[in-house]
Design a protein around this motif. Structure first.
Motif, PDB file in Angstrom:
ATOM      1  N   GLY A 296      42.805  47.139  47.078  1.00 15.68           N
ATOM      2  CA  GLY A 296      43.870  46.167  47.334  1.00 15.68           C
ATOM      3  C   GLY A 296      43.406  44.749  47.074  1.00 15.68           C
ATOM      4  N   ARG A 297      42.187  44.444  47.519  1.00 14.19           N
ATOM      5  CA  ARG A 297      41.644  43.101  47.284  1.00 14.19           C
ATOM      6  C   ARG A 297      41.481  42.835  45.792  1.00 14.19           C
ATOM      7  NH1 ARG A 297      36.628  41.701  51.077  1.00 14.19           N
ATOM      8  NH2 ARG A 297      37.553  42.152  53.083  1.00 14.19           N
ATOM      9  N   GLY A 298      41.126  43.892  45.079  1.00 12.98           N
ATOM     10  CA  GLY A 298      40.929  43.758  43.632  1.00 12.98           C
ATOM     11  C   GLY A 298      42.207  43.392  42.892  1.00 12.98           C
ATOM     12  N   LEU A 299      43.351  43.639  43.537  1.00 11.70           N
ATOM     13  CA  LEU A 299      44.624  43.341  42.865  1.00 11.70           C
ATOM     14  C   LEU A 299      45.066  41.894  43.048  1.00 11.70           C
ATOM     15  CD1 LEU A 299      46.644  46.569  43.818  1.00 11.70           C
ATOM     16  CD2 LEU A 299      45.549  46.035  41.640  1.00 11.70           C
ATOM     17  N   ALA A 300      44.386  41.177  43.953  1.00 11.90           N
ATOM     18  CA  ALA A 300      44.838  39.818  44.293  1.00 11.90           C
ATOM     19  C   ALA A 300      44.768  38.877  43.094  1.00 11.90           C
ATOM     20  CB  ALA A 300      43.964  39.269  45.425  1.00 11.90           C
ATOM     21  N   THR A 301      45.538  37.820  43.160  1.00  7.59           N
ATOM     22  CA  THR A 301      45.525  36.832  42.075  1.00  7.59           C
ATOM     23  C   THR A 301      44.338  35.878  42.260  1.00  7.59           C
ATOM     24  OG1 THR A 301      46.825  35.191  43.246  1.00  7.59           O
ATOM     25  CG2 THR A 301      48.058  36.856  41.995  1.00  7.59           C
ATOM     26  N   CYS A 302      44.007  35.203  41.192  1.00  5.78           N
ATOM     27  CA  CYS A 302      42.959  34.182  41.251  1.00  5.78           C
ATOM     28  C   CYS A 302      43.386  33.087  42.239  1.00  5.78           C
ATOM     29  CB  CYS A 302      42.759  33.620  39.850  1.00  5.78           C
ATOM     30  SG  CYS A 302      41.794  32.123  39.788  1.00  5.78           S
ATOM     31  N   ARG A 303      44.663  32.693  42.159  1.00  4.97           N
ATOM     32  CA  ARG A 303      45.144  31.637  43.064  1.00  4.97           C
ATOM     33  C   ARG A 303      44.900  32.036  44.520  1.00  4.97           C
ATOM     34  NH1 ARG A 303      48.642  27.509  42.910  1.00  4.97           N
ATOM     35  NH2 ARG A 303      49.366  27.984  40.804  1.00  4.97           N
ATOM     36  N   ASP A 304      45.305  33.267  44.862  1.00  5.74           N
ATOM     37  CA  ASP A 304      45.165  33.694  46.256  1.00  5.74           C
ATOM     38  C   ASP A 304      43.694  33.742  46.660  1.00  5.74           C
ATOM     39  OD1 ASP A 304      47.846  33.786  46.621  1.00  5.74           O
ATOM     40  OD2 ASP A 304      48.038  35.928  46.217  1.00  5.74           O
ATOM     41  N   TRP A 305      42.847  34.238  45.744  1.00  6.61           N
ATOM     42  CA  TRP A 305      41.429  34.340  46.093  1.00  6.61           C
ATOM     43  C   TRP A 305      40.791  32.952  46.244  1.00  6.61           C
ATOM     44  CZ3 TRP A 305      36.846  33.400  43.010  1.00  6.61           C
ATOM     45  CH2 TRP A 305      35.672  33.630  43.749  1.00  6.61           C
TER      46      TRP A 305
END
Ligand SMILES: Cc1cc2nc3c(=O)[nH]c(=O)nc-3n(C[C@H](O)[C@H](O)[C@H](O)COP(=O)(O)OP(=O)(O)OC[C@H]3O[C@@H](n4cnc5c(N)ncnc54)[C@H](O)[C@@H]3O)c2cc1C
Length: 543
Positions: A174-183
């Motif tokens: 799930g974390r791997g799906l996050a956007t660059c912005r969110d990360w």
């Protein structure tokens, strides 16, 4: 008897590395290239601008190859044949409109201090992220390195499950799906940290608001800290030549000016290719095509030779944003405004920050020339001084946020885009905008340009037909066309519905870049020992 065991179509990094590995395993290999040079998107030129300047027309930076499994196996042969990597402790930085800048170095302590310089606590956040990433780096790099649609992919999943448990694996994915912005915004406080990391996501073909772009940003940031920004002394041509020598030394052949126009199928198996000259070249074991799926299914194979579903999926394969290259030979060393590290940094991004990267991508995706593109200003001489005469300099400029297809307008409302095709006038007008912005940071840029050469998306495609529409990554890297789904779900991985026919190259997993992953995976698949031998090798006490 076939003339060769394996025939490769195209001579990009994946064909050359795959060909070298097969040749070393005793296969008789032939590489057929339609251009008059080998290497595809590795093209080193000494006559592009002015005497004494060595330019990388396309790709320039080799962290992916230097960190690849192919290099791991071929390094001794390549070094013996002239390849030498140079590196730097200052791989990248970003410079912002107010003249401030931020850097990512090859030292963890250095990066902690640099990020803390912009916001207290961001250094510790980076250290935490880096350590967390490294704890499962084998899984993350594994996703980008193994044949996902295979037993190998399944083994990787089982390994992850055993280590993390069901919930842990779900969280990891799930974390791997996050956007660059969110990360980046959840991890770092300073705008400078966001603006340092976000431009890197463009180098994976994504934008900062795309799914998985957070994962890709982390992979790149960690890889850059670990591996720097290596380049071959004298240019990428030395890698191409060294790989070609490995193939030739084992009795293989590489031919330029050899355009394949048809793959010949006999009894559901690819057995030969026909060149546009009419000549036929036969392959006893494999035909390995480093082309786009569009070309493979739309041109090289006949419609009746492949399942309808695969043919239709190939027709729907999408190309991504286009790129532009601007090559500059400077008569002087660059005088950067601001931090003294800028002239020593391999790749400097010019960006207003995270939102600026996002805005330019969005404008390009709506068919517009971005008002404020993310400018990738590469400085090869900072790593390899042999690229220019003493006291002179090269700037390798890459733009990765231009519209795919026809240009519909200019987001800044200044350039007349005409009918939207890449005419010389449109190309040079857009390049002028970029040079003016870069000139605000490199104060002596405009007065010291000896020559500039600009390649529009149309020029890029004309030089390498796999880069359709000037898409430098040979296919959109959006999640539905990435990882398990690259090139498309009806035909994941590299084997095709035609026996003995494999599809490799940037349009296939693990995607674009100089990592040579698809060539490596297919070479390993073709040379793996038969199943009984592999099972025996797993018995206790056996290696
Ligand atoms: C401008 C630019 C800058 C880049 N910068 C970097 C960088 O710095 N670092 C990095 O890691 N990556 C970079 N990349 C990405 C990377 O260079 C490419 O993803 C990679 O080189 C693609 O390799 P490939 O094996 O897919 O084949 P390609 O390099 O695309 O080569 C394919 C070859 O196949 C030939 N071909 C196609 N059809 C036929 C046919 N029918 N018959 C015969 N020959 C055929 C083509 O002529 C071409 O030479 C860059 C790409 C571009 C375009």
């Amino acid at each position: 008897m076939a003339e060769y065991d394996a025939v490769f179509i195209g001579s990009g990094i994946n064909s050359l590395a795959g060909g070298a590995l097969l040749a070393k395993a005793g296969w008789n290999v032939c590489v057929l290239e339609r251009n008059d040079y080998l290497g595809g998107a590795i093209k080193t030129s000494t006559d592009l601008t002015a005497p004494g300047f060595t330019h990388e027309v396309f790709s320039s930076w080799h962290p992916l190859f230097a960190g690849s499994a192919a290099y791991g196996e071929l390094a001794d042969d390549l070094h013996r044949n002239g390849l030498e990597y140079l590196n730097t402790e200052l791989p990248t930085g970003s410079v912002f409109p107010d003249g401030s800048s931020a850097f990512l170095t090859t030292s963890l302590e250095g990066n902690v201090a640099e990020l803390d310089r912009h916001a207290a606590g961001d250094g510790a956040a980076w250290e935490r992220q880096f350590n967390e990433f490294m704890a499962n780096a084998d899984l993350s790099f594994g996703v980008l390195g193994v044949e996902l649609w295979s037993g190998q992919g399944l083994s990787l999943g089982i390994k992850a499950y055993r280590r993390l448990g069901a919930r842990g694996l779900l969280e990891f994915t799930g974390r791997g799906l996050a956007t660059c912005r969110d990360w980046v915004t959840a991890t770092f406080h300073s705008d400078q940290a966001h603006g340092l990391l976000a431009p890197w996501v463009l180098h994976t073909g994504l934008g900062p608001d795309n799914a998985v772009s957070g994962f890709m940003t982390q992979v790149i940031a960690c890889a850059v800290q670990l591996g720097g920004m290596p380049v071959p002394r004298g240019g990428g041509v030395t890698l191409v030549d060294a790989l070609a020598t490995v193939i030739r030394s084992a009795g293989g052949e590489l031919r330029t000016g050899a355009e394949v126009e048809r793959i010949l199928v006999s009894g559901s198996r690819a057995t030969a290719v026909r060149l546009s000259s009419g000549e036929t070249v036969t392959a006893g074991q494999a035909v390995i095509a480093s082309v786009t799926p569009t070309q493979l299914y739309g041109r090289l194979l006949a419609e009746w030779e492949v399942p309808r579903a695969a043919w239709e999926s190939a027709r729907r394969f999408r190309y991504g944003r286009a790129g532009m290259q601007i090559h500059i030979a400077m008569d002087e060393l660059p005088q950067w405004r601001g931090d003294e590290r800028l002239p020593r940094t391999a790749i400097v991004h010019l960006t207003p920050g995270l939102d600026g990267v996002s805005r330019a991508v969005n404008e390009a995706e709506r068919g517009l020339l971005p008002a404020e593109a993310t400018i990738v200003a590469g400085q090869p001489c900072a790593v390899d001084p042999s690229r220019a005469p003493e006291g002179k300099w090269i700037v390798w400029i890459q733009l990765q946020d231009l519209p795919a297809g026809r240009v519909r307008g200019d987001a800044a409302g200044q350039i007349d885009v005409g009918d939207g095709t890449w005419t010389e006038t449109l190309r040079e007008a857009y390049a002028d905008r970029i040079i003016v912005r870069l000139g605000q940071q490199i104060t002596n840029l405009e007065r010291s340009i000896l020559k500039r050469v600009v390649l529009s998306p149309a020029d890029i495609e004309a030089l390498d037909c796999n880069l359709v529409g000037g898409d430098i990554y040979a296919g959109s890297c959006a999640l539905d066309q990435n990882l398990l789904w690259r090139p498309f779900p009806r035909s994941p991985g590299h084997a095709t519905a035609v026996g003995g026919l494999y599809l490799i190259g940037a349009s296939t997993h693990p995607g674009p870049g100089l990592g040579a992953g698809s060539g490596y995976l297919v070479a390993k698949e073709l040379t793996k020992p038969p199943l009984p031998k592999r099972l025996l090798a797993r018995l206790p006490g056996r290696r």
